[in-house]
Scaffold this motif. Sequence first.
Motif, PDB file in Angstrom:
ATOM      1  N   ARG A  84      -1.434   5.498  -5.918  1.00  0.00           N
ATOM      2  CA  ARG A  84      -0.026   4.784  -5.502  1.00  0.00           C
ATOM      3  C   ARG A  84      -0.254   3.680  -4.414  1.00  0.00           C
ATOM      4  NH1 ARG A  84       2.884   9.286  -2.952  1.00  0.00           N
ATOM      5  NH2 ARG A  84       1.780   8.703  -1.204  1.00  0.00           N
ATOM      6  N   PRO A  85      -0.019   2.372  -4.866  1.00  0.00           N
ATOM      7  CA  PRO A  85       0.963   2.192  -6.379  1.00  0.00           C
ATOM      8  C   PRO A  85       0.175   2.479  -7.631  1.00  0.00           C
ATOM      9  CG  PRO A  85       0.273   0.061  -5.414  1.00  0.00           C
ATOM     10  CD  PRO A  85      -0.244   1.369  -4.470  1.00  0.00           C
ATOM     11  N   SER A  86       0.838   2.858  -8.598  1.00  0.00           N
ATOM     12  CA  SER A  86       0.335   2.927 -10.067  1.00  0.00           C
ATOM     13  C   SER A  86       0.913   2.029 -11.141  1.00  0.00           C
ATOM     14  CB  SER A  86       0.819   4.598 -10.490  1.00  0.00           C
ATOM     15  OG  SER A  86       0.784   4.621 -11.694  1.00  0.00           O
ATOM     16  N   LEU A 143      14.099  -5.234  -8.062  1.00  0.00           N
ATOM     17  CA  LEU A 143      12.846  -4.475  -7.772  1.00  0.00           C
ATOM     18  C   LEU A 143      12.799  -3.454  -6.784  1.00  0.00           C
ATOM     19  CD1 LEU A 143      10.230  -7.232  -7.768  1.00  0.00           C
ATOM     20  CD2 LEU A 143      10.242  -5.570  -9.442  1.00  0.00           C
ATOM     21  N   GLY A 144      12.359  -2.246  -6.736  1.00  0.00           N
ATOM     22  CA  GLY A 144      12.573  -1.304  -5.817  1.00  0.00           C
ATOM     23  C   GLY A 144      10.966  -0.448  -5.516  1.00  0.00           C
ATOM     24  N   LEU A 145      11.092   0.225  -4.409  1.00  0.00           N
ATOM     25  CA  LEU A 145       9.885   1.004  -4.157  1.00  0.00           C
ATOM     26  C   LEU A 145      10.121   2.312  -3.911  1.00  0.00           C
ATOM     27  CD1 LEU A 145       8.875  -1.352  -1.148  1.00  0.00           C
ATOM     28  CD2 LEU A 145       7.770  -1.140  -3.340  1.00  0.00           C
ATOM     29  N   ASN A 146       9.288   3.383  -4.232  1.00  0.00           N
ATOM     30  CA  ASN A 146       9.369   4.639  -3.898  1.00  0.00           C
ATOM     31  C   ASN A 146       8.258   5.351  -3.279  1.00  0.00           C
ATOM     32  OD1 ASN A 146       7.825   5.988  -6.332  1.00  0.00           O
ATOM     33  ND2 ASN A 146       9.642   5.096  -7.686  1.00  0.00           N
ATOM     34  N   SER A 147       8.213   6.328  -3.021  1.00  0.00           N
ATOM     35  CA  SER A 147       7.161   7.205  -2.478  1.00  0.00           C
ATOM     36  C   SER A 147       6.901   8.525  -3.156  1.00  0.00           C
ATOM     37  CB  SER A 147       7.071   7.450  -1.025  1.00  0.00           C
ATOM     38  OG  SER A 147       7.142   6.162  -0.184  1.00  0.00           O
ATOM     39  N   ASP A 148       7.031   8.394  -4.559  1.00  0.00           N
ATOM     40  CA  ASP A 148       7.070   9.602  -5.390  1.00  0.00           C
ATOM     41  C   ASP A 148       5.462   9.768  -5.360  1.00  0.00           C
ATOM     42  OD1 ASP A 148       9.530   9.368  -5.976  1.00  0.00           O
ATOM     43  OD2 ASP A 148       9.496   8.566  -7.977  1.00  0.00           O
ATOM     44  N   PRO A 149       5.129  10.965  -5.945  1.00  0.00           N
ATOM     45  CA  PRO A 149       3.812  11.768  -6.018  1.00  0.00           C
ATOM     46  C   PRO A 149       2.786  10.610  -6.817  1.00  0.00           C
ATOM     47  CG  PRO A 149       5.391  13.303  -6.536  1.00  0.00           C
ATOM     48  CD  PRO A 149       6.121  12.017  -6.459  1.00  0.00           C
ATOM     49  N   LEU A 150       1.613  10.481  -6.570  1.00  0.00           N
ATOM     50  CA  LEU A 150       0.475   9.810  -6.931  1.00  0.00           C
ATOM     51  C   LEU A 150       0.653   9.940  -8.455  1.00  0.00           C
ATOM     52  CD1 LEU A 150      -2.569  10.727  -4.655  1.00  0.00           C
ATOM     53  CD2 LEU A 150      -0.943   9.099  -4.317  1.00  0.00           C
ATOM     54  N   ASP A 156       0.842  -1.343  -0.024  1.00  0.00           N
ATOM     55  CA  ASP A 156      -0.036  -0.046   0.056  1.00  0.00           C
ATOM     56  C   ASP A 156       0.961   1.291   0.082  1.00  0.00           C
ATOM     57  OD1 ASP A 156      -2.120  -1.468  -0.152  1.00  0.00           O
ATOM     58  OD2 ASP A 156      -2.501  -1.328   2.320  1.00  0.00           O
ATOM     59  N   ASP A 157       0.525   2.217  -0.753  1.00  0.00           N
ATOM     60  CA  ASP A 157       0.864   3.572  -0.645  1.00  0.00           C
ATOM     61  C   ASP A 157       2.351   3.766  -1.161  1.00  0.00           C
ATOM     62  OD1 ASP A 157       0.262   6.278  -0.630  1.00  0.00           O
ATOM     63  OD2 ASP A 157       1.329   6.361   1.376  1.00  0.00           O
ATOM     64  N   ARG A 158       2.966   2.643  -1.779  1.00  0.00           N
ATOM     65  CA  ARG A 158       4.175   2.695  -2.401  1.00  0.00           C
ATOM     66  C   ARG A 158       4.195   2.389  -3.927  1.00  0.00           C
ATOM     67  NH1 ARG A 158       8.570   2.013   1.148  1.00  0.00           N
ATOM     68  NH2 ARG A 158       9.665   3.006  -0.218  1.00  0.00           N
ATOM     69  N   HIS A 159       5.238   2.822  -4.953  1.00  0.00           N
ATOM     70  CA  HIS A 159       5.100   2.623  -6.259  1.00  0.00           C
ATOM     71  C   HIS A 159       6.249   1.591  -6.592  1.00  0.00           C
ATOM     72  CE1 HIS A 159       2.997   5.910  -7.839  1.00  0.00           C
ATOM     73  NE2 HIS A 159       3.643   6.575  -7.409  1.00  0.00           N
ATOM     74  N   LEU A 160       5.825   0.314  -6.978  1.00  0.00           N
ATOM     75  CA  LEU A 160       6.712  -0.786  -7.475  1.00  0.00           C
ATOM     76  C   LEU A 160       7.600  -0.549  -8.788  1.00  0.00           C
ATOM     77  CD1 LEU A 160       7.727  -3.468  -6.752  1.00  0.00           C
ATOM     78  CD2 LEU A 160       5.935  -4.489  -7.853  1.00  0.00           C
ATOM     79  N   VAL A 161       8.845  -0.379  -8.785  1.00  0.00           N
ATOM     80  CA  VAL A 161       9.400  -0.121 -10.037  1.00  0.00           C
ATOM     81  C   VAL A 161      10.666  -1.087 -10.106  1.00  0.00           C
ATOM     82  CG1 VAL A 161       9.336   2.376  -9.970  1.00  0.00           C
ATOM     83  CG2 VAL A 161      11.110   1.483  -8.692  1.00  0.00           C
ATOM     84  N   VAL A 162      11.129  -1.471 -11.463  1.00  0.00           N
ATOM     85  CA  VAL A 162      11.920  -2.299 -11.833  1.00  0.00           C
ATOM     86  C   VAL A 162      13.126  -1.591 -12.108  1.00  0.00           C
ATOM     87  CG1 VAL A 162      13.116  -3.863 -13.434  1.00  0.00           C
ATOM     88  CG2 VAL A 162      10.625  -3.877 -13.053  1.00  0.00           C
TER      89      VAL A 162
END
Length: 137
Positions: free
Chosen positions: A49-51, A37-44, A25-31
């Motif tokens: 978010r996640p998007s 894999l990583g996570l970030n809290s960039d803007p919605l 919840d509330d974290r973007h998943l990125v490769v």
Amino acid sequence: DCRLPLRIVQQPLAMAAGTIYVAPDDRHLVVRNKNLLGLNSDPLVNHVRPSADVLFESVARCYGGSTIAVLLTGMGEDGAAGMQAIYTQGGVTIAQDEATSVVYGMPKAAVDLGVCSYILPIHEIGPRLVSLLQGSQ
């Protein structure tokens, strides 16, 4: 019924074949690279978010044309821009059809952009993935 292990990503981690990864919840998943894999809290993005767009765009950057992406039923437009990034790189994109979608917003947005290699009913998506994967080996 899915027999593959599922992991909610809580911190950066190396991907393992045959594992399903889900954003918390509330974290973007990125490769981050071809195996991390990583996570970030960039803007919605698209008010969420996640998007899916954030994930798909990171996948397009790392894997380009060797990507297969699937966009299933959901409200809004999240995922369409990411599907476009994958499709533009030569990847395969699959959207769930309207008839089997509970909410046709997300797949419809990708269909409207013209970036879907296939538009399929939910029960045909799994077999198509298997067929595509067997064909690429």
